[in-house]
Design an enzyme around this catalytic site. Sequence first.
Site, PDB file in Angstrom:
ATOM      1  N   ASP A 188       0.655 -54.335   3.655  1.00  7.29           N
ATOM      2  CA  ASP A 188       1.602 -55.254   3.127  1.00  7.29           C
ATOM      3  C   ASP A 188       1.070 -56.289   2.579  1.00  7.29           C
ATOM      4  OD1 ASP A 188       4.473 -55.466   2.740  1.00  7.29           O
ATOM      5  OD2 ASP A 188       5.172 -55.569   4.366  1.00  7.29           O
ATOM      6  N   HIS A 204      14.317 -61.408   2.934  1.00  3.45           N
ATOM      7  CA  HIS A 204      13.650 -60.733   4.334  1.00  3.45           C
ATOM      8  C   HIS A 204      14.853 -60.753   5.413  1.00  3.45           C
ATOM      9  CE1 HIS A 204       9.237 -60.881   1.979  1.00  3.45           C
ATOM     10  NE2 HIS A 204       9.575 -59.550   2.470  1.00  3.45           N
TER      11      HIS A 204
HETATM   12  P1  13P Z   1      13.390 -55.880   5.165  1.00  2.00           P
HETATM   13  O1  13P Z   1      12.685 -56.510   7.209  1.00  2.00           O
HETATM   14  O2  13P Z   1      14.461 -57.339   4.990  1.00  2.00           O
HETATM   15  O3  13P Z   1      13.710 -54.920   5.491  1.00  2.00           O
HETATM   16  O4  13P Z   1      12.167 -56.665   4.245  1.00  2.00           O
HETATM   17  C1  13P Z   1      11.211 -56.104   4.532  1.00  2.00           C
HETATM   18  C2  13P Z   1      10.000 -56.179   3.850  1.00  2.00           C
HETATM   19  O5  13P Z   1      10.421 -56.752   1.989  1.00  2.00           O
HETATM   20  C3  13P Z   1       8.421 -55.981   3.563  1.00  2.00           C
HETATM   21  O6  13P Z   1       8.126 -56.080   2.969  1.00  2.00           O
END
Ligand code: 13P
Length: 287
Positions: free
Chosen positions: A82, A181
């Site tokens: 990620d 996020h």
């Molecule tokens: P959230 O924490 O809002 O679910 O976002 C997760 C995300 O986009 C990880 O790359």
Amino acid sequence: MMLHGTDALKQAAATGHALPGFVAYNLETVQGITAAAEAVGRPVLIQAGAGPFRHAGREALMRLALDAAEDSPTARLGVHLDHSRDLDEITVCLEAGYTSVMVDGSHLPFAENIALTKEAVRRARHHGAWVEAELGALPGDEDISTDAVATDTAMTDPAQAAEFAAATGVDALAVAVGNVHGFTKHPVRLDLDRLAAIHEAVPVPLVLHGASGLPVEELHGALARGVAKVNVNAELRRAYLDAVRASLPSALPGSDVVSVWAAGRDAVRDAALEVIGRLSPTPTDPH
Ligand code: 13P
């Protein structure tokens, strides 16, 4: 079993049953996500980036996720990097056997984002892995929920997205269409017209980051407009912490750490299952 190639991503794009990308930080979150994938029988991605790597150590967390995917007899699990800005890190993960990586050049000028992404795509191809990139910027923190709010200025431009996808050969594109996020004070509204225009202009599946706490009608609007991968982190973190807090009073007298870790693990599994239940188009969606 390990989910190789882009079939699951393409199938998600074709059916509107999006692929969940769940962020893992430690053994229990990897176990919880794996248990959810085993229970539901749908493909799932275990993913981690800089924050979880800082906590657990990159090698250790990579191995946990890869071993979980390889060892599970029934779960179909991809292992995904990620938000990485670092080509060396991307190479390390590809060499270890990651099935996909996200190269995040969203902070860079457009031409530099293209150059970075192209190089990540070139490296990933050698390993049979697919690549997600990002255009536009998301407010909020990836590891801590901060009540951020979306701004118009950083949203993904459809024409630029088309140029970016063509120039890079990327397999999936993360977009900024009002998504944030972490949890927010007020419900998030996505710019679904913008998302539809991006979907129209871009031939690859789209990725929605920041899905924690997103109203379900907004989520379903996104699934009907080309979103084939949905990232979720904060909802799993909250479930883990709530379960740990609730289990502490009975665990503390005997210092029973295992019962606390197990409660966290099971809560992550249940939260992941709940999210997966949401990741299907509603019958009324014009998909
Ligand atoms: P959230 O924490 O809002 O679910 O976002 C997760 C995300 O986009 C990880 O790359």
